[in-house]
Motif scaffolding. Structure first.
Motif, mmCIF file in Angstrom:
data_model
loop_
_atom_site.group_PDB
_atom_site.id
_atom_site.type_symbol
_atom_site.label_atom_id
_atom_site.label_comp_id
_atom_site.label_asym_id
_atom_site.label_seq_id
_atom_site.Cartn_x
_atom_site.Cartn_y
_atom_site.Cartn_z
ATOM 1 N N TRP A 67 -5.727 3.145 -11.148
ATOM 2 C CA TRP A 67 -7.086 3.687 -11.148
ATOM 3 C C TRP A 67 -7.210 4.927 -10.272
ATOM 4 C CZ3 TRP A 67 -11.564 -0.407 -11.339
ATOM 5 C CH2 TRP A 67 -11.388 -1.221 -12.475
ATOM 6 N N TRP A 68 -6.257 5.155 -9.399
ATOM 7 C CA TRP A 68 -6.286 6.350 -8.570
ATOM 8 C C TRP A 68 -4.861 6.728 -8.187
ATOM 9 C CZ3 TRP A 68 -4.517 5.931 -3.440
ATOM 10 C CH2 TRP A 68 -4.503 4.638 -2.905
ATOM 11 N N GLU A 69 -4.685 7.971 -7.823
ATOM 12 C CA GLU A 69 -3.392 8.485 -7.389
ATOM 13 C C GLU A 69 -3.554 9.216 -6.067
ATOM 14 O OE1 GLU A 69 -0.517 7.979 -8.519
ATOM 15 O OE2 GLU A 69 -0.736 7.360 -10.608
ATOM 16 N N CYS A 70 -2.469 9.320 -5.345
ATOM 17 C CA CYS A 70 -2.443 10.088 -4.097
ATOM 18 C C CYS A 70 -0.992 10.469 -3.845
ATOM 19 C CB CYS A 70 -2.995 9.253 -2.944
ATOM 20 S SG CYS A 70 -2.944 10.074 -1.333
ATOM 21 N N GLU A 71 -0.761 11.729 -3.605
ATOM 22 C CA GLU A 71 0.603 12.207 -3.395
ATOM 23 C C GLU A 71 1.213 11.602 -2.143
ATOM 24 O OE1 GLU A 71 2.913 16.438 -2.499
ATOM 25 O OE2 GLU A 71 0.878 16.453 -3.308
ATOM 26 N N ARG A 72 0.440 11.483 -1.062
ATOM 27 C CA ARG A 72 0.940 10.945 0.201
ATOM 28 C C ARG A 72 -0.017 9.865 0.700
ATOM 29 N NH1 ARG A 72 4.695 13.850 3.183
ATOM 30 N NH2 ARG A 72 4.559 12.013 4.524
ATOM 31 N N ILE A 73 0.192 8.652 0.231
ATOM 32 C CA ILE A 73 -0.654 7.534 0.647
ATOM 33 C C ILE A 73 -0.505 7.271 2.141
ATOM 34 C CG2 ILE A 73 -1.100 5.060 0.310
ATOM 35 C CD1 ILE A 73 -0.113 5.376 -2.542
ATOM 36 N N ASP A 74 0.677 7.525 2.693
ATOM 37 C CA ASP A 74 0.881 7.335 4.123
ATOM 38 C C ASP A 74 -0.038 8.237 4.933
ATOM 39 O OD1 ASP A 74 2.701 9.321 2.897
ATOM 40 O OD2 ASP A 74 3.286 9.729 4.978
ATOM 41 N N GLN A 75 -0.166 9.509 4.511
ATOM 42 C CA GLN A 75 -1.064 10.433 5.210
ATOM 43 C C GLN A 75 -2.523 10.034 5.008
ATOM 44 O OE1 GLN A 75 -0.254 14.519 4.223
ATOM 45 N NE2 GLN A 75 1.927 14.354 4.693
ATOM 46 N N MET A 76 -2.847 9.578 3.822
ATOM 47 C CA MET A 76 -4.197 9.093 3.550
ATOM 48 C C MET A 76 -4.554 7.936 4.482
ATOM 49 S SD MET A 76 -5.571 7.012 0.218
ATOM 50 C CE MET A 76 -4.883 5.490 0.937
ATOM 51 N N ALA A 77 -3.646 6.963 4.594
ATOM 52 C CA ALA A 77 -3.896 5.791 5.434
ATOM 53 C C ALA A 77 -4.027 6.182 6.906
ATOM 54 C CB ALA A 77 -2.774 4.772 5.242
ATOM 55 N N THR A 78 -3.161 7.069 7.368
ATOM 56 C CA THR A 78 -3.217 7.500 8.767
ATOM 57 C C THR A 78 -4.563 8.139 9.086
ATOM 58 O OG1 THR A 78 -0.825 7.902 8.812
ATOM 59 C CG2 THR A 78 -2.141 8.961 10.523
ATOM 60 N N ARG A 79 -5.010 9.050 8.242
ATOM 61 C CA ARG A 79 -6.280 9.744 8.472
ATOM 62 C C ARG A 79 -7.453 8.771 8.421
ATOM 63 N NH1 ARG A 79 -6.342 15.461 7.781
ATOM 64 N NH2 ARG A 79 -4.234 16.316 7.530
ATOM 65 N N MET A 80 -7.426 7.845 7.496
ATOM 66 C CA MET A 80 -8.511 6.872 7.401
ATOM 67 C C MET A 80 -8.579 5.990 8.645
ATOM 68 S SD MET A 80 -8.435 5.538 3.454
ATOM 69 C CE MET A 80 -9.107 6.537 2.117
ATOM 70 N N LEU A 81 -7.429 5.542 9.111
ATOM 71 C CA LEU A 81 -7.408 4.672 10.289
ATOM 72 C C LEU A 81 -7.840 5.422 11.547
ATOM 73 C CD1 LEU A 81 -4.128 2.685 9.568
ATOM 74 C CD2 LEU A 81 -6.467 1.767 9.587
ATOM 75 N N LEU A 82 -7.358 6.651 11.714
ATOM 76 C CA LEU A 82 -7.755 7.438 12.875
ATOM 77 C C LEU A 82 -9.240 7.789 12.830
ATOM 78 C CD1 LEU A 82 -4.691 9.853 13.224
ATOM 79 C CD2 LEU A 82 -5.275 7.886 14.671
#
Length: 383
Positions: A67-82
């Motif tokens: 349902w969704w894509e993201c090139e760098r899920i690791d970077q997405m997760a880091t930014r969301m958590l911070l």
């Protein structure tokens, strides 16, 4: 819609759910249908309501479903958590359900202990052989002086051996031995005899094969059923499956199996706060019934049984380890694709990526803790 559908992001519907998600993301550096590697490309209009109603479970499941894509899920997760979005990751009902479950029943009892083996570790040795390196270590590597994954894992194994002060002829117990990586290293390079236990049939089978020419015995057994006496005990990447209701029993068992001059090394992922919880997506798809200990959990549960000699944190090294595993999955998936569906591939990509992001944001730690029974001689920990 499957992940194989080659289309671009959809035009986002102007719904309340979408506006709430956009508001939560404001200031995080993650945008919807943006061009940055960490941005989310929406491929299904219902993704917003799923995420709002199901939290991290909905986020992970909708990725698995394409349902969704993201090139760098690791970077997405880091930014969301911070950005503090980890506080919104689990819905109140999810938190309540887990607390009720863990409060009224032992999620890691003897009868349930083998569940994580059946769900995750028994998924397929061919998959893990391609994800991991030649050592078959499925835990954090030690990257202090390492340039590649195999070197980092060998450094971690040797660090554990040095902390345990292994000597030829010693009897060593490996609780949660996995595919026999520590057992093989310790027996081969330090001349010790190792008994390894695991709750995974697939791990036990491959570990026996890998250690066939060494003084190593691999048992399919729960730690609570162990007997005997061992000069040294090690547990690498297993304590996350013990559960808070069993911490006392775990350390009591270690004391019972160790002589007065023995040493025990605990290698575990750690949580920053002393909460009894589990991520719903990880709980359902990766490590059922698992929960992470805090420093207080470990200290309180061990204080009546063992003496803490040393505590080391190299949590940031897990970020690099997980990203190396992700690179291996991406590079070698085609070799096993006929055996596993696309949903499984996306499940592993999401799991490895979000965990890397969590360690990068320092929301998770990796601890090595050395215990004794209070022996007289001073303990100097190698680094």
């Amino acid at each position: 819609m499957t992940s194989d559908t080659r289309i671009g992001p959809i035009t986002l519907p102007d719904t309340r759910a979408r506006r709430v998600v956009e508001r939560l993301l404001e200031g995080s550096g993650v945008t919807l249908n943006g061009d940055a590697p960490q941005d989310i490309r929406v491929l299904h209009p219902d993704v917003f309501s799923r995420i709002l109603h199901q939290g991290t479970l909905g986020l992970g499941e909708t990725y698995m479903e394409g349902w969704w894509e993201c090139e760098r899920i690791d970077q997405m997760a880091t930014r969301m958590l911070l950005h503090g979005l980890g506080q919104h990751a689990r819905t109140p009902s999810e938190k309540l359900i887990y607390r009720l479950q863990s409060g009224f029943r032992n999620l890691q009892s003897r009868t349930r202990a083998y569940m994580v083996g059946e769900v995750h570790y028994d998924l397929g040795n061919d998959l893990f052989e391609r994800m991991l390196d030649e050592t078959m270590c499925y835990s954090c590597g030690y990257w202090k002086e390492a340039d590649d994954l195999a070197a980092a894992q060998r450094a971690k194994l040797e660090l554990a051996c040095q902390k345990l002060d292994l000597r030829p002829g010693m009897r060593v117990l490996d609780i949660g031995c996995g595919w026999g990586s520590f057992a093989a290293h310790a027996a081969r390079h330090h001349g010790v005899e190792v008994t390894g236990i695991t709750i995974s049939k697939e791990q036990a089978a491959l570990a026996r094969e890998r250690c066939a020419d060494l003084p190593v015995e691999i048992l399919l057994q729960d730690y609570r059923d162990l007997d005997g006496l061992f000069d040294r005990i090690v547990s690498i990447g297993m304590f996350e499956h013990v559960g808070h209701r069993n911490y006392g029993t775990y350390f009591e068992t270690i004391r019972r199996l160790m002589p007065s001059d023995g040493l025990f090394l605990l290698h575990t992922i750690g949580a920053n706060r002393s909460q009894i919880s589990a991520d719903p997506w990880i709980h359902r798809y990766i490590f059922p019934n698992g929960t992470l200990p805090s420093a207080m959990h470990i200290a309180r549960a061990s204080e009546d049984h063992l003496m803490m000699e040393d505590w080391q944190n190299f949590g940031p090294d897990y970020d690099r380890t997980l990203m190396a595993w992700l690179a291996n999955v991406d590079a070698h998936w085609h070799e096993i694709a006929p055996r596993y569906n696309e949903r499984t591939r996306r499940m592993f990509r999401y799991y490895l990526s979000v965990c890397a992001g969590a360690f990068r944001a320092r929301h998770l730690q990796l601890w090595q803790v050395v215990f004794s029974r209070g022996r007289a001689q001073r303990y100097d920990a190698p680094r």
